[in-house]
Design an enzyme around this catalytic site. Structure first.
Site, mmCIF file in Angstrom:
data_model
loop_
_atom_site.group_PDB
_atom_site.id
_atom_site.type_symbol
_atom_site.label_atom_id
_atom_site.label_comp_id
_atom_site.label_asym_id
_atom_site.label_seq_id
_atom_site.Cartn_x
_atom_site.Cartn_y
_atom_site.Cartn_z
ATOM 1 N N HIS A 118 -31.556 -37.894 53.304
ATOM 2 C CA HIS A 118 -32.686 -38.200 54.280
ATOM 3 C C HIS A 118 -33.546 -39.201 53.958
ATOM 4 O O HIS A 118 -33.326 -39.749 52.934
ATOM 5 C CB HIS A 118 -33.685 -36.979 54.378
ATOM 6 C CG HIS A 118 -32.764 -35.708 55.048
ATOM 7 N ND1 HIS A 118 -32.245 -35.734 56.342
ATOM 8 C CD2 HIS A 118 -32.542 -34.475 54.431
ATOM 9 C CE1 HIS A 118 -31.552 -34.644 56.588
ATOM 10 N NE2 HIS A 118 -31.929 -33.721 55.591
ATOM 11 N N CYS A 161 -32.235 -41.974 57.630
ATOM 12 C CA CYS A 161 -33.128 -42.349 58.624
ATOM 13 C C CYS A 161 -34.260 -43.207 58.182
ATOM 14 O O CYS A 161 -34.590 -42.915 57.128
ATOM 15 C CB CYS A 161 -33.609 -41.143 59.313
ATOM 16 S SG CYS A 161 -32.509 -39.927 60.335
#
Length: 277
Positions: A118, A161
């Site tokens: 992430h 991300c």
């Protein structure tokens, strides 16, 4: 900061070592406060297969907290002995699966670092949701007088991300994508470095829970196609950006689009070739 597509007269990096170099994969799947990043193991295996085919030794470390990620990268910047490697629970790609490594790593003529996790803007997440900046990752391998990688190409692939925004999709598609989200920052302007990030700043990056992420799967496919044709890495990543930017998907929030970002300070042409063992 990107290259033009063709460098007909550019001097290539010399890739004479066997193996060509190390490919390090940090694969963060199981987070303390989030659902598992389904599909990331598919990405890790695809990367291991293609870079092994291109002559690299593949070492993977899984589910690392932020501080452990930092220590792992520092180790690989100037590798120590096998017992130190074992402290990081590293596994080595054997050609069909990941096994316990049998010898200490050594740098060759090129270095690949893949981080699957992430992330937030300019950062990637450890499984403890604490962050490590992409700038810090690349600076760990900065060129110094005693670095074994000085003058050699270093490629960083970041599947994470870079914010929470979602580019509007042009049309809906039948894909149930997940996102790798978890201070504005850019990568350090270091020479002989290429950083390829799954998405531009502020936006999300899509990951199919069954087939892997759009970005990593496109990288692997375009490497397979382009390296057979003798294309340099900059041409290949231009193709990746083109392919991913044309995809249409759907998340729980609605239609989804994604555009990777490539930053490069490579000073020569990096051409990777298949190694037949």
């Amino acid at each position: 900061m990107s290259h033009s597509s063709h460098f007909p007269h550019q001097e290539p990096y010399k890739l004479e070592c066997k193996p060509v170099g190390l490919c390090v994969i940090i694969n963060n799947k199981n987070f303390m406060k989030k659902k598992p990043r389904e599909g990331t193991d598919k990405d890790a295996e695809s990367l291991a297969e293609v870079f092994s085919w291109l002559g690299f030794r593949i070492l993977m470390c899984e589910d690392q907290e932020s501080e452990k990620m930092k220590a792992t990268l520092q180790y690989f910047a100037s590798p120590g002995d096998l017992s130190q490697l074992q402290e990081f629970s590293a596994k080595e790609w054997s050609g069909s699966e990941f096994i316990d490594p049998q010898k200490a790593p050594e740098h060759g003529d090129a270095f690949i670092c893949c981080v699957l996790s992430h992330g937030e803007l300019g950062e990637v997440s450890g499984i403890d949701d604490k962050h490590l900046s992409i700038k810090e990752i690349t600076r760990t391998f900065r060129e110094t007088e005693d670095s074994p990688l000085t003058g050699k190409p270093k490629v960083f692939l970041i599947q994470a991300c870079q914010g929470s925004m979602t580019p509007p999709g042009v049309k809906s598609a039948e894909q149930n994508l997940q996102c790798d989200s978890s201070k504005p920052e850019t990568t350090a302007d270091l020479v002989n470095v290429l950083v390829a990030i799954a998405t531009v700043e502020d936006y999300k990056a899509g990951r199919d829970p069954y087939h892997g992420s759009w970005f990593i799967q496109s990288v692997c496919q375009k490497l397979k196609e382009g390296c057979l044709k003798g294309e340099n890495i900059s041409e290949i990543f231009t193709s990746v950006t083109d392919e991913v930017s044309k995809k249409d998907g759907r998340t729980k929030e609605g239609p989804f689009k994604q555009v990777p970002e490539i930053r490069s300070t490579l000073t020569k042409s990096l051409v990777l070739s298949p190694h037949h063992k």
